[in-house]
Enzyme design. Structure first.
Site, mmCIF file in Angstrom:
data_model
loop_
_atom_site.group_PDB
_atom_site.id
_atom_site.type_symbol
_atom_site.label_atom_id
_atom_site.label_comp_id
_atom_site.label_asym_id
_atom_site.label_seq_id
_atom_site.Cartn_x
_atom_site.Cartn_y
_atom_site.Cartn_z
ATOM 1 N N TYR A 91 75.482 -42.517 67.945
ATOM 2 C CA TYR A 91 75.971 -42.308 69.307
ATOM 3 C C TYR A 91 75.217 -41.185 70.002
ATOM 4 C CZ TYR A 91 79.579 -42.274 72.989
ATOM 5 O OH TYR A 91 80.262 -42.360 74.181
ATOM 6 N N SER A 188 76.921 -44.180 61.472
ATOM 7 C CA SER A 188 77.872 -43.882 62.539
ATOM 8 C C SER A 188 77.904 -45.047 63.534
ATOM 9 C CB SER A 188 77.520 -42.546 63.195
ATOM 10 O OG SER A 188 78.575 -42.105 64.026
ATOM 11 N N ASP A 274 84.997 -36.401 56.535
ATOM 12 C CA ASP A 274 84.484 -36.852 57.830
ATOM 13 C C ASP A 274 85.632 -36.970 58.829
ATOM 14 O OD1 ASP A 274 83.261 -38.102 59.972
ATOM 15 O OD2 ASP A 274 82.288 -39.641 58.758
ATOM 16 N N HIS A 303 80.572 -35.666 58.644
ATOM 17 C CA HIS A 303 79.970 -36.879 59.209
ATOM 18 C C HIS A 303 78.490 -37.041 58.868
ATOM 19 C CE1 HIS A 303 80.079 -40.409 61.637
ATOM 20 N NE2 HIS A 303 79.245 -39.944 62.549
#
Length: 325
Positions: A91, A188, A274, A303
């Site tokens: 992202y 992700s 995470d 993460h």
């Protein structure tokens, strides 16, 4: 970040019921058929850079509604067609620079790095080169998560997932690529995209799904205070009558529903600390995945997941998988 989610023994058994719309398959069949009716029109423009062990191409192709999507194609110099990893991006990132993507060519694979439309505009380390010409007409919170979220036909990730599926065809179109050994990969957001593509394009050879985003939306927004999921929370805090409509839209894009359709071999990763993509959301998808699967668990990581250690796991996994072909 301390451990905050379910203990590992419960995570391994966590397989929640899925909120799946009755027309999920029809929606995606229609969406991809509309895209397939358009000329893919891939363009591989040689990119001059002194990297003598590889060839580099600046790529563009027609994604959703014919919008031009950009990427990098980096291929090792070889005597014949090689496997290809189609790489999707996390992202806010863009395709970055060709020299960012040399690990897969060093291992003997071509790599097609796919820009995520509308992202990477403010990322100095990984700039993007692809706009999103289509905007939703409804209100949205800053970021991409709520763009067009009041209707599945308008939702941002309908365009992104369609672009990503088309990218597999772009990889297969290049003569340096062995079309029977195309792998989708990402972390992700990129992991969520790879998960969806592997379900929508069951012809891919495998999926590498790291700490996937866009998965088990309802639980994610309820237990994490981190962006990007909090973009949805902020939207709902002001658009107070739209929760049912929002979660209906998200059900067409939820990784749980794609995982239930995944049949290809998959290597997942999860980090137990995470708080961006909580481990229960990752295990929920992993436990629904229908094909051969493995998961690497990183107990003490947030993460970033396994980072370079996970990349080594991927090299070993694909080497064995593709050698056993």
């Amino acid at each position: 970040m301390p451990l905050f989610d379910l203990p590992l023994e419960r995570l391994r058994e966590y397989r929640p019921e899925r909120d799946e719309p009755a027309d999920f398959d029809d929606f995606w069949a229609r969406t991809l058929a509309e895209a397939a009716a358009l000329d893919l029109a891939p363009v591989f423009t040689p990119y001059e850079i002194p990297l003598p062990a590889v060839e580099v191409f600046d790529v563009s192709f027609a994604g959703w509604d014919g919008h031009r999507i950009n990427g990098w194609f980096v291929v090792p110099k070889a005597d014949g067609p090689v496997p290809c990893v189609v790489q999707y991006i996390g992202y806010s990132g863009g395709r970055g620079f060709p020299h960012d993507h040399l690990a897969w060519p060093a291992a003997g694979y071509a790599v097609l790095v796919v820009d995520t439309r509308g992202q990477g505009g403010a990322n100095i380390n990984a700039p993007g080169a692809t706009a999103d010409p289509h905007g939703g007409g409804s209100p949205q919170a800053p970021g991409m998560m709520t763009r067009g979220i009041l209707a599945p036909e308008d939702y941002y990730y309908r365009r992104v997932f369609t672009d990503a599926v088309r990218a597999v065809d772009v990889a297969a179109a290049h003569p340096a690529v062995d079309g029977g050994r195309i792998v989708v990969s990402g972390g992700s957001q990129g992991g969520g995209i790879a998960q969806a593509v592997a379900a929508l394009r069951g012809e891919v050879r495998a999926a590498l799904v790291d700490v996937p985003f866009l998965t088990h939306f309802r639980r994610a927004v309820e237990i994490t205070g981190r962006d990007p999921y909090q973009e949805i929370v902020r939207f709902l805090a002001t658009q107070r009558g739209s929760a049912d409509q929002v979660f209906r839209t998200l059900s067409y894009f939820d990784g749980l529903n794609f995982a239930a359709r995944g049949r290809v071999p998959a290597l997942y990763s999860v980090a137990l600390m995470d708080d961006v993509c909580p481990p229960s959301t990752v295990f929920a998808a992993y436990n629904h995945w229908q094909g051969p699967k493995e998961i690497a668990v990183w107990p003490w990581n947030n993460h970033e997941g396994g980072g370079g250690f996970q990349k080594e796991e991927q090299f070993r996994y694909l080497h064995k998988l593709l050698s056993d072909r």
